[in-house]
Motif scaffolding. Sequence first.
Motif, short mmCIF file in Angstrom:
data_model
loop_
_atom_site.label_atom_id
_atom_site.label_comp_id
_atom_site.label_asym_id
_atom_site.label_seq_id
_atom_site.Cartn_x
_atom_site.Cartn_y
_atom_site.Cartn_z
N GLU A 184 0.83 -1.20 0.00
CA GLU A 184 0.00 0.00 0.00
C GLU A 184 0.87 1.26 0.00
O GLU A 184 1.80 1.39 0.78
N GLY A 185 0.55 2.18 -0.90
CA GLY A 185 1.30 3.43 -1.00
C GLY A 185 2.46 3.38 -1.96
O GLY A 185 3.03 4.42 -2.31
N ALA A 186 2.84 2.17 -2.42
CA ALA A 186 3.95 2.04 -3.37
C ALA A 186 3.48 2.48 -4.76
O ALA A 186 2.29 2.43 -5.07
N PRO A 187 4.41 2.91 -5.62
CA PRO A 187 4.01 3.33 -6.97
C PRO A 187 3.46 2.15 -7.78
O PRO A 187 3.90 1.02 -7.64
N GLY A 188 2.48 2.45 -8.64
CA GLY A 188 1.89 1.40 -9.48
C GLY A 188 2.64 1.26 -10.79
O GLY A 188 2.46 2.06 -11.70
N VAL A 189 3.51 0.26 -10.86
CA VAL A 189 4.34 0.10 -12.05
C VAL A 189 4.02 -1.17 -12.83
O VAL A 189 4.57 -1.38 -13.90
N SER A 190 3.18 -2.03 -12.28
CA SER A 190 2.87 -3.27 -13.00
C SER A 190 1.58 -3.86 -12.45
O SER A 190 1.07 -3.43 -11.42
N MET A 191 1.09 -4.87 -13.15
CA MET A 191 -0.07 -5.60 -12.68
C MET A 191 0.26 -7.09 -12.61
O MET A 191 1.24 -7.55 -13.23
N TYR A 192 -0.53 -7.83 -11.83
CA TYR A 192 -0.30 -9.26 -11.65
C TYR A 192 -1.59 -10.01 -11.94
O TYR A 192 -2.68 -9.57 -11.57
N ILE A 193 -1.44 -11.16 -12.60
CA ILE A 193 -2.57 -12.06 -12.85
C ILE A 193 -2.23 -13.38 -12.16
O ILE A 193 -1.20 -13.99 -12.44
N ARG A 208 -0.42 2.44 -4.91
CA ARG A 208 -1.30 1.31 -4.59
C ARG A 208 -2.22 1.69 -3.43
O ARG A 208 -1.81 2.33 -2.48
N SER A 209 -3.46 1.22 -3.51
CA SER A 209 -4.43 1.55 -2.47
C SER A 209 -4.57 0.45 -1.43
O SER A 209 -5.30 0.61 -0.45
N THR A 228 4.47 -5.43 -16.95
CA THR A 228 5.01 -4.13 -16.54
C THR A 228 4.34 -3.01 -17.32
O THR A 228 3.75 -3.22 -18.39
N ARG A 229 4.48 -1.79 -16.81
CA ARG A 229 3.88 -0.65 -17.48
C ARG A 229 4.53 -0.42 -18.85
O ARG A 229 3.87 -0.07 -19.82
N ALA A 230 5.86 -0.63 -18.93
CA ALA A 230 6.56 -0.44 -20.21
C ALA A 230 6.03 -1.41 -21.26
O ALA A 230 5.75 -1.03 -22.41
N ASP A 231 5.88 -2.69 -20.87
CA ASP A 231 5.33 -3.68 -21.80
C ASP A 231 3.89 -3.34 -22.18
O ASP A 231 3.46 -3.53 -23.32
N PHE A 232 3.17 -2.83 -21.19
CA PHE A 232 1.78 -2.47 -21.43
C PHE A 232 1.68 -1.35 -22.48
O PHE A 232 0.87 -1.41 -23.40
N ARG A 233 2.54 -0.34 -22.34
CA ARG A 233 2.52 0.76 -23.30
C ARG A 233 2.95 0.31 -24.69
O ARG A 233 2.37 0.71 -25.71
N ASN A 234 3.99 -0.54 -24.75
CA ASN A 234 4.42 -1.07 -26.05
C ASN A 234 3.30 -1.87 -26.70
O ASN A 234 3.09 -1.81 -27.91
N LEU A 235 2.60 -2.61 -25.87
CA LEU A 235 1.50 -3.43 -26.37
C LEU A 235 0.40 -2.56 -26.96
O LEU A 235 -0.15 -2.85 -28.03
N LEU A 236 0.09 -1.47 -26.28
CA LEU A 236 -0.95 -0.57 -26.77
C LEU A 236 -0.53 0.10 -28.07
O LEU A 236 -1.36 0.33 -28.97
N THR A 237 0.77 0.42 -28.18
CA THR A 237 1.26 1.09 -29.39
C THR A 237 1.23 0.15 -30.59
O THR A 237 0.82 0.51 -31.69
N GLN A 238 1.69 -1.09 -30.38
CA GLN A 238 1.82 -2.04 -31.49
C GLN A 238 0.48 -2.68 -31.86
O GLN A 238 0.28 -3.06 -33.01
#
Length: 691
Positions: free
Chosen positions: A50-59, A100-101, A116-126
Amino acid sequence: MSAVISETELLVQFLKNVKLFAELSPDSLAKLGTCLKTAEFPPNEVLVREGAPGVSMYIIKSGLVEVRKKDPATGIDFLVAQLTEGAAVGEMSLLTGKPRSATVTTVQPTVVFTLTRADFRNLLTQHPEISLGLARILAERLEDATKQVGIEYINLFKGNFDPRVVGLLPQALVSLHKVVPIAYVNNSVTLAMVNPSNLVAFDDVRRYIKGVIIEPVVCTDEDFRKFMDTVYPHLMGIKEEPAGSSLKRDDKRDERRREEKRRAAADTPMQSLEDLQNEILGGLEVQSEEEEKPTNTMELATASEDAPVVRLANNILALAINKGASDIHIEPQEKGVVLRLRIDGVLHVENILSKKIQLPLASRLKILARLDISERRMPQDGRISIKIDERAIDFRVSTVPAKFGEKIVMRILDKSGALLPLDKIIVHGPTVEKLRWMINQPYGIIYVTGPTGSGKTTTLYSSLQEINSPEINISTAEDPIEYDLAGLCQVQTHKDIGLDFARILRAFLRQDPDVILVGETRDQETAKISVEAALTGHLVFTTLHTNDAPGSFSRLEEMGIEPFLMANSTIGIIAQRLARKLCQNCKVPTEVDETTLGYFGYTRETAPTFYTGEGCEKCNRTGKKGRVGIYELLLMNDELKRAVAGGAKSDVIRDLAVKNGMKTLKDYAMILMAEGLTSVDEVLTNLVVGG
């Protein structure tokens, strides 16, 4: 190649079952799968803090995690949810980048896919079609959530608002909580809110507009800021300031607020129960006598979620933990609600709360324990699980419908509490050595007896801790699990599904056990299986409810256990009590009357020095601090086995045990009194002292 295709198909099928990605095409899911990385986590590992920056998601691919949120007033981490296979964590942080909440911790060994956020952004671009799919899914989820809570969205620039309504709240409160009153009809105010879940905002609004019904609507943070910069000053007749002065003022105000928050976070004491009670009563001033007894479930739930009630409930739990209480009693009386805490075995009145707080407080505690808040005619049992200062603490909650309302009792179980070694909980050296000999036997049964709250579980777990090693398979059946001990297989009973002690024991015997602990021997079936396990090469620990060690054989005979089986299976029996320990800082010698001396077999000439506690700051003026155990250890030998097998009475068994070196509870208590560890009145309170 087919293996690769097969793995891809399996991954696509898995992602298809994840709600967030359910609407994406197989091709899009396959592209998404190439960006996922697999990670494994052991139990009790923090995935998201909680309180940490949101840089990735987990499944979650497999395993179990807990989601907990911290209450800022008390520092208690409350269990929000448990998530399993297919659940996603932190997806919104990928889009917003906000902290994080909540904290997510693994309960079992867990495997997750990481994006990760970087992979997420690349994914959205491509692959823009994925972006469209995700946007549609998130929009649907937001729409569903809005429907579920009945909150509509409003554009603050499309309404014609009355300045008298907007001015119902001071500007400071509007800016603090990002709320704007936009309509007021029939004692109901429509409140535009950036965060409609902000319960503190609801509470503060009710302070200014007494007795009002609040109907929240949602506005965006950007709309709110623009509204406050442009429309609000016009409505309120606030003069425009020279360019730049407003920014400077806002900067100074923001800096001042940050400084105030820093100071508050540094040393804000836990709000007193009296303050919270007054705060709640302030919001109840407009209620009529009929409204003091709400029967509607929604009304109860709403009242229990009011911010002061939430803080009051949290502070009661935190207060009990900080004072070292073992039980919390919330007892409705005719004109109030009595809050009592059991500390060192004795109940103390901590506070008397207003009668008006009774229903909201009871409902809040029942919500935390996941009980039915509308059911007030039947007893209910539940559990509250929290973390405070990294300590995992459970509250066993029991409600009973009493004359003046539901009485709630909560037993506090500090599962992370450090277990003391046997020589720290038993002060008499020879008794410790005998017990250590007993627990190191290869097979047989050891009984621990005593009333509820006498420390039986602590003795059992301290014994298990001494023999616990990777070479030994230890299994425990408990109700509930009171301590977490690494290396043990711990199973909790569940009566609702038929998982009782006897059923767990039968399963254990198929699990190649070396040591078995049975939380309590309550019935004939459990007693028989325990004895049979002890006779077939297992070391068994269990508890009984008897007054002393020799009386255990009579109790087992009542359960239908044959005397010869008791004699051959029993290694030894420990009877125990807990007495309050004298404060070593303020204890002073005291005189004892001759009648009491006679009870203990003393005369004025032979009596040791007895002590009592005067009371000081360290013991809160009670003269007692902590508790000390009184033990009676019966160790079986051939003579005792013959007596038990022959059906001897308890008095005969006691005499034989004493002849063979057993110290009775009275003998052990006399040692404690002579060493100044406890007082005469404590011993007389806890024991029936014979001649």
